[in-house]
Design an enzyme around this catalytic site. Structure first.
Site: not given
Ligand code: ATP
Ligand code: MG
Length: 562
Positions: A35, A262, A272
């Site tokens: 994204e 992850r 982020k």
């Protein structure tokens, strides 16, 4: 398959199984779907190396797909940075694609859902919808708008699209079940009204599709065979499949979502959202601050693409959440630079040393090996003279036997040069040493082959000749957080654990003259100190170095003492 590969990771096993069950090898296709709402970090590198690695292993295309469905957070700056970082890491995507390119197709499919009686417009607020969700043990409540007619839904959805409704007033929901065990299946939202300009589609749309609706359908459009995401999407898999079923034509390939853990790294944060906070609150100097776990930060810090790829490979692909020790990342850059970085001498905390029996005005050119680990690295010239700088820490008037550096009446070797003996010191009126007076053994020159040169002395220290030295700024970076898992504390904000000593700037360091021609990005080992690279701020008149990583790990020592 590459010959060297030891064992297949569990995702490769899944792929192998699919192939053995008849999946056509030429149908294999992967994607990396960032994204564009921030810069890539070392966690993303795990996903990049995984997906592009699969592409290499199976000789299959890997798309770069920007998952750009939330115009409130996404920007072109991030798109550019992401592309740059993936390139730098050494990967090539097959196609550069954007979820926003599929807005029309996604909209058309949403109408198809409505026509099948599988989606409806809900006029309730998000708070009301949340209230009706129920709990894992308690069924939800049907929305009063759930049984609208298809015609009414089509008309309302059209109005949503045309901007006739305010943000938050209407959503399109899938009609699945309000008593599903998986909460995500309880009539999830597919579209919301958002009157924001999008970085690619401008003001074309007043509605934007939600992640779940977008992701699987984008995978389908691109015919991605294996859509690999992180574990938090495991529960989404059921919805992913439900959505795909609604649009599946029975012929094309149906993508498969699979999840892996992850990558978390100790002593840093990796979301982020949190990294953006550090940037916006000025706690670091932008996304590319050398202390950030971003790819751009690591690059500026002196990390190489290979060290990041090697780290990703060694840390591996896990099925369960875990934390990787940041020391592993540091190991990989040290390991690489040990073989590739030229050795040079730099003094960060200088004190003057005078060799009283060395002729005044004399200057010698000594020959030093560039890299003992690399026989092709050659040699360089290092000037030597009567007055040199050494590190203040490398001298003590008195010290015990374990101090292998210079002390009064004892000898050390000056790296690449002579054996010296300290005789006396000169102090200022505050008692601080300003000069160390030594004598040298003129027959002890390194590499001369003489008996004296072979004499064993306990310590070797680095130095620079004062009249030849270049002044430099050196930025000593350390870990950004003092806590192993700064965002794991329930009652404390992660920013409370910021390391106040994460950056120390030394304005008056001295480096050997061979560094005069060093260019931005060049990497060196400052002997006995660590690995350093030339920072972007460096100019011909003023050299600026970043410490990538120290040779020894001061943190490991501190941890042991705890
Ligand atoms: P963040 O939580 O840091 O904002 P994200 O998952 O929202 O990350 P995306 O841009 O959506 O970021 O991620 C792109 C791809 O990278 C996704 O497939 C995601 O699963 C993967 N990814 C993101 N963070 C990690 C991580 N820490 N380890 C492994 N893969 C990751
Ligand atoms: Mg995300």
């Amino acid at each position: 398959m590459t010959e060297k590969k030891k064992s297949l990771n569990f995702l490769e096993q899944i792929i192998e199984e699919d192939l053995s069950k008849g999946l056509d090898r030429s149908k294999l296709r992967f994607r990396f779907p960032p994204e564009p709402n921030g810069y890539l970090h070392i966690g993303h590198a795990a996903s990049i190396c995984l997906n592009f690695g699969l592409g290499q292993t199976y000789n299959a295309p890997v798309n770069l797909r920007f998952d750009d469905t939330n115009p409130t957070k996404e920007e072109q700056e991030y798109v550019d940075a992401i592309k740059n970082d993936i390139h730098w890491l050494g990967f090539k995507w097959a196609e550069e694609l954007y979820s926003s390119d599929y807005f029309q197709q996604l909209y058309d499919w949403a109408i198809l859902l409505i026509k099948k009686g599988k989606a409806y417009v809900d006029d309730q607020t998000s708070a009301q919808i949340a209230e009706q969700k129920g709990t894992p043990t308690k069924d939800g409540i049907n929305s009063p708008f759930r049984d609208r007619s298809i015609e009414e839904n089509l008309a309302l959805f059209e109005k949503m699209k045309n901007g006739e409704f305010d943000e938050g007033s209407h959503v399109l929901r899938a009609k699945i079940s309000m008593s599903a065990i998986n909460m995500l299946m309880r009539d999830p939202i597919i579209y919301r009204v958002l009157k924001k300009s999008h970085h690619r589609t401008g003001n074309d749309w007043n509605i934007y599709p939600m992640y779940d609706w977008t992701h699987g359908e984008s995978d389908y459009i691109e015919q991605i065979s294996h859509s690999i995401c992180t574990l938090e999407f495991k529960h989404h898999r059921e919805l992913y499949n439900w959505f795909l079923k609604q649009v599946y034509d029975g012929e094309n390939l149906k993508p498969k979502q699979r999840e892996f853990a992850r990558r978390n790294l100790s002593y840093t944060v990796m979301s982020k959202r949190k990294l953006l906070q550090l940037v916006e609150e000025g706690l670091v100097k932008g996304w590319g601050d050398p202390r950030m776990p971003t790819i751009s930060g690591l690059r500026r810090r002196g990390y190489t693409p290979k060290s990041i790829r090697d780290f990703s490979e060694t840390a591996g692909i896990a099925k369960r959440d875990n934390v990787t020790d940041i020391a592993l990342l540091e190991f990989h850059i040290k390991n690489e630079l040990n073989k590739t970085a030229p050795r040079v001498m730099a003094v960060l905390n200088p004190v003057k040393l005078v060799i009283t029996n060395y002729p005044e005005g004399k200057e010698e050119i000594l020959i030093a090996e560039n890299n003992p680990e690399d026989e092709n690295a050659g040699t360089r010239e290092v000037p030597f003279s009567r007055e040199i700088y050494i590190e203040r820490e490398d001298f003590r008037e008195q010290a015990n036997k374990k101090f292998f550096r210079l002390k009064l009446d004892k000898e050390v070797r000056l790296k690449n040069a002579y054996i010296i003996k300290a005789n006396s010191v000169v102090k200022d009126n505050k008692g601080e040493i300003i000069e160390i007076h030594c004598t040298y053994d003129k027959d002890s020159k390194s590499g001369s082959g003489s008996e004296a040169s072979k004499r064993k002395v306990k310590g070797t220290i680095h130095w620079v000749s004062i009249k030849n030295a270049l002044k430099a700024e050196v930025r000593l970076y350390d870990r950004l957080f003092t806590d192993e898992a700064p965002d794991s504390h329930k009652d404390k904000d992660f920013k409370e654990f910021i390391n106040p000593d994460s950056l120390k700037i030394i304005k008056n360091a001295f480096v050997e003259p061979s560094l005069k021609t060093a260019k931005i990005g060049d990497r060196f080992q400052f002997q006995r100190l660590g690995y350093f690279n030339v920072d972007n701020d460096s100019t011909f008149d003023k050299l600026v170095f970043n410490r990538t990583v120290p040779l020894r790990d001061s943190w490991a020592k501190m941890e042991q003492k705890k």
